[in-house]
Design a protein around this motif. Structure first.
Motif, PDB file in Angstrom:
ATOM      1  N   LEU A 155      12.859  41.586  41.011  1.00 16.89           N
ATOM      2  CA  LEU A 155      13.253  40.264  40.508  1.00 16.89           C
ATOM      3  C   LEU A 155      13.245  39.206  41.609  1.00 16.89           C
ATOM      4  N   HIS A 156      13.359  39.626  42.875  1.00 21.37           N
ATOM      5  CA  HIS A 156      13.302  38.664  43.974  1.00 21.37           C
ATOM      6  C   HIS A 156      11.956  37.928  43.984  1.00 21.37           C
ATOM      7  N   SER A 157      10.889  38.632  43.570  1.00 17.41           N
ATOM      8  CA  SER A 157       9.551  38.033  43.603  1.00 17.41           C
ATOM      9  C   SER A 157       9.359  36.961  42.549  1.00 17.41           C
ATOM     10  N   VAL A 158      10.278  36.858  41.604  1.00 19.34           N
ATOM     11  CA  VAL A 158      10.182  35.810  40.571  1.00 19.34           C
ATOM     12  C   VAL A 158      11.369  34.849  40.664  1.00 19.34           C
ATOM     13  N   GLY A 159      11.934  34.719  41.879  1.00 21.80           N
ATOM     14  CA  GLY A 159      12.890  33.660  42.130  1.00 21.80           C
ATOM     15  C   GLY A 159      14.356  33.999  41.977  1.00 21.80           C
ATOM     16  N   TYR A 160      14.687  35.246  41.677  1.00 19.56           N
ATOM     17  CA  TYR A 160      16.096  35.608  41.493  1.00 19.56           C
ATOM     18  C   TYR A 160      16.781  35.840  42.833  1.00 19.56           C
ATOM     19  N   ASN A 161      18.058  35.470  42.886  1.00 19.51           N
ATOM     20  CA  ASN A 161      18.925  35.741  44.038  1.00 19.51           C
ATOM     21  C   ASN A 161      19.864  36.881  43.670  1.00 19.51           C
ATOM     22  N   SER A 162      20.105  37.780  44.602  1.00 19.10           N
ATOM     23  CA  SER A 162      21.006  38.899  44.314  1.00 19.10           C
ATOM     24  C   SER A 162      22.312  38.734  45.077  1.00 19.10           C
ATOM     25  N   PHE A 163      23.391  39.222  44.478  1.00 16.36           N
ATOM     26  CA  PHE A 163      24.695  39.180  45.134  1.00 16.36           C
ATOM     27  C   PHE A 163      25.596  40.244  44.525  1.00 16.36           C
ATOM     28  N   ASN A 164      26.700  40.521  45.223  1.00 17.55           N
ATOM     29  CA  ASN A 164      27.677  41.508  44.755  1.00 17.55           C
ATOM     30  C   ASN A 164      29.022  40.843  44.539  1.00 17.55           C
ATOM     31  N   VAL A 165      29.681  41.231  43.464  1.00 21.98           N
ATOM     32  CA  VAL A 165      31.074  40.846  43.274  1.00 21.98           C
ATOM     33  C   VAL A 165      31.901  42.122  43.401  1.00 21.98           C
ATOM     34  N   ASP A 166      33.110  42.141  42.857  1.00 18.50           N
ATOM     35  CA  ASP A 166      33.968  43.318  43.023  1.00 18.50           C
ATOM     36  C   ASP A 166      33.298  44.583  42.493  1.00 18.50           C
ATOM     37  N   SER A 167      33.517  45.680  43.191  1.00 21.49           N
ATOM     38  CA  SER A 167      32.905  46.960  42.819  1.00 21.49           C
ATOM     39  C   SER A 167      33.516  47.525  41.546  1.00 21.49           C
ATOM     40  N   ASN A 168      32.712  48.337  40.873  1.00 20.77           N
ATOM     41  CA  ASN A 168      33.222  49.148  39.772  1.00 20.77           C
ATOM     42  C   ASN A 168      33.920  50.358  40.385  1.00 20.77           C
ATOM     43  N   MET A 169      35.095  50.692  39.896  1.00 18.74           N
ATOM     44  CA  MET A 169      35.837  51.826  40.431  1.00 18.74           C
ATOM     45  C   MET A 169      35.585  53.048  39.557  1.00 18.74           C
ATOM     46  N   VAL A 170      35.072  54.110  40.172  1.00 24.61           N
ATOM     47  CA  VAL A 170      34.601  55.288  39.426  1.00 24.61           C
ATOM     48  C   VAL A 170      35.294  56.548  39.932  1.00 24.61           C
ATOM     49  N   LEU A 171      35.745  57.369  38.994  1.00 20.27           N
ATOM     50  CA  LEU A 171      36.314  58.679  39.327  1.00 20.27           C
ATOM     51  C   LEU A 171      35.405  59.763  38.773  1.00 20.27           C
ATOM     52  N   ALA A 172      34.888  60.609  39.660  1.00 20.32           N
ATOM     53  CA  ALA A 172      34.101  61.767  39.245  1.00 20.32           C
ATOM     54  C   ALA A 172      35.040  62.962  39.118  1.00 20.32           C
ATOM     55  N   LEU A 173      35.134  63.526  37.929  1.00 22.33           N
ATOM     56  CA  LEU A 173      36.056  64.638  37.689  1.00 22.33           C
ATOM     57  C   LEU A 173      35.450  65.947  38.158  1.00 22.33           C
ATOM     58  N   GLU A 174      36.298  66.784  38.729  1.00 20.81           N
ATOM     59  CA  GLU A 174      35.851  68.103  39.179  1.00 20.81           C
ATOM     60  C   GLU A 174      35.793  69.071  38.000  1.00 20.81           C
ATOM     61  N   LYS A 175      34.832  69.993  38.057  1.00 20.39           N
ATOM     62  CA  LYS A 175      34.649  70.946  36.956  1.00 20.39           C
ATOM     63  C   LYS A 175      35.860  71.859  36.769  1.00 20.39           C
ATOM     64  N   GLU A 176      36.596  72.095  37.854  1.00 21.08           N
ATOM     65  CA  GLU A 176      37.743  73.010  37.758  1.00 21.08           C
ATOM     66  C   GLU A 176      39.004  72.333  37.218  1.00 21.08           C
ATOM     67  N   TRP A 177      38.931  71.059  36.886  1.00 22.73           N
ATOM     68  CA  TRP A 177      40.077  70.375  36.297  1.00 22.73           C
ATOM     69  C   TRP A 177      40.095  70.612  34.783  1.00 22.73           C
ATOM     70  N   HIS A 178      40.721  71.693  34.370  1.00 18.45           N
ATOM     71  CA  HIS A 178      40.789  72.022  32.940  1.00 18.45           C
ATOM     72  C   HIS A 178      42.041  71.429  32.287  1.00 18.45           C
TER      73      HIS A 178
END
Length: 383
Positions: A155-178
């Protein structure tokens, strides 16, 4: 949207691309203009699909950390006669206005995704010129994870600017958490004690599953609690109509979860979330801040999301943006989300690129509450 295209795309396993979900947003959020873009190959088969909304955004609505940057672009814009605080900036958004993450573009697996993204950018311009009922000021494609940038940076090649705002907060669950006790056992002593304290404080609350039957009566109180949370946000692209919940519960049933938190006979909070594939996405919450700390309402909600995920064999929880520190205290880690933005006119677009360089994600103290855990990088480009 022709039925043939839905079948060719075969994207309905993702609830964000189901007609029922999209219709629920459309029906209840009529302050936005909803449209859809389909891309076809030479054999006239649908190969990609994008959801777009036209949003009216007022610069004066931005608060807190972004305010100084907004004031800078407002001053420059006034000198060049490019903006007015009385008129909203009309932004064509490709993505989901109400949810963080890659929920706006679906591309079939066997496609050259870089080329598809470029074609989508062209299609958006055609839409703005020939179809849109609104006069568009800027185009935005939102919320791409780091692993997708080798595709979307085209998208940069067609004039778009990129930026970051606040991150998404993600929790990956362990398989042993039953069970939830398995999750607690993985925590360091300090954070296990903190969790137990939150459960003790919140034991005064009555927590109930909200059904379609009970929802209509609760909507006015839920709306008030939702606004108390949304009004604290430094940046809101659009306000969610709480009545959407009714359509979502009717259409998605057990895949859309709403819990109510009662303090005696008063609604003190609610959470909402959607289960799609092996993910649980935390959606909007409402909180009565006058009793939040006393009864650990928000802390309890975070643990209830984890409990819900364990019960449904979920692999990842997307907690969304904001409140990074408290979300990291239950084990979530930040996931960068990149946004691409382009003003329709070249001079404002140059000013925009300078403005976006001033935007920085909110800093917070990252907590690692687990005894020994390999913090996973979670990625997902819709395919």
């Amino acid at each position: 949207m022709p039925e043939k295209a839905w079948k060719e795309l075969n994207c309905s396993h993702n609830l964000y691309f189901q007609p029922a979900y999209l219709e629920a947003l459309e029906k209840n959020n009529q302050q936005l203009q909803f449209s859809y873009i389909l891309l076809y190959n030479e054999q006239d088969e649908a190969i990609a699909f994008a959801t777009i909304q036209v949003v009216g955004f007022y610069l004066d609505n931005v608060q807190n950390d972004l305010q100084s940057a907004i004031e800078w672009v407002r001053c420059v814009g006034r000198k060049l006669r490019l903006n007015s605080s009385r008129k909203p900036v009309k932004i064509l958004t490709c993505g989901n206005t109400f949810v963080s993450g890659e929920h706006g573009i679906f591309i079939k697996k066997d496609q050259d995704k870089k080329q598809v993204v470029k074609q989508l950018a062209k299609a958006i311009v055609v839409f703005e010129k020939d179809i849109s009922k609104e006069k568009i000021d800027a185009f935005m494609l939102k919320d791409f994870v780091d692993e997708s940038l080798f595709i979307t940076d085209a998208l940069h090649s067609v004039g778009y600017n990129s930026f970051n705002v606040d991150s998404n907060m993600v929790l990956a669950l362990e398989k042993e958490w039953h069970t939830f006790d398995d999750y607690l056992a993985a925590l360091k002593t300090k954070y296990r004690v903190k969790a137990k304290k939150a459960f003790k404080l919140s034991s005064h609350l009555r927590i109930e599953e909200v059904t379609t039957a009970s929802l209509k009566e609760l909507l006015p109180e839920m709306n008030s609690l939702y606004k108390s949370v949304s009004n604290k946000a430094s940046f809101n692209l659009g306000h969610f109509n709480i009545e959407t919940y009714l359509s979502l519960k009717e259409s998605l049933k057990e895949n859309y979860v709403i819990k109510a938190y009662w303090l005696e006979d008063k609604l003190a909070g609610f959470l909402s979330g959607m289960i799609t594939d092996k993910n649980l996405d935390a959606h909007f919450v409402g909180i009565d801040y006058t009793v939040n700390k006393t009864y650990a309402i928000y802390q309890r909600m975070l643990y209830d999301y984890i409990l819900l995920a364990i019960e449904n064999n979920i692999e990842t929880i997307n907690f969304g943006r904001t409140a990074g520190e408290i979300k990291s205290s239950v084990g979530a880690v930040p996931q960068n989300l990149t946004i691409y933005l382009r003003h329709k006119k070249s001079i404002p677009n140059r000013i925009l690129s300078l403005f976006l360089k001033k935007i920085q994600p909110t800093e917070f103290r990252l907590i690692k509450p687990f005894k020994e855990k390999k913090y996973k990088n979670v990625s997902s480009f819709s395919q």
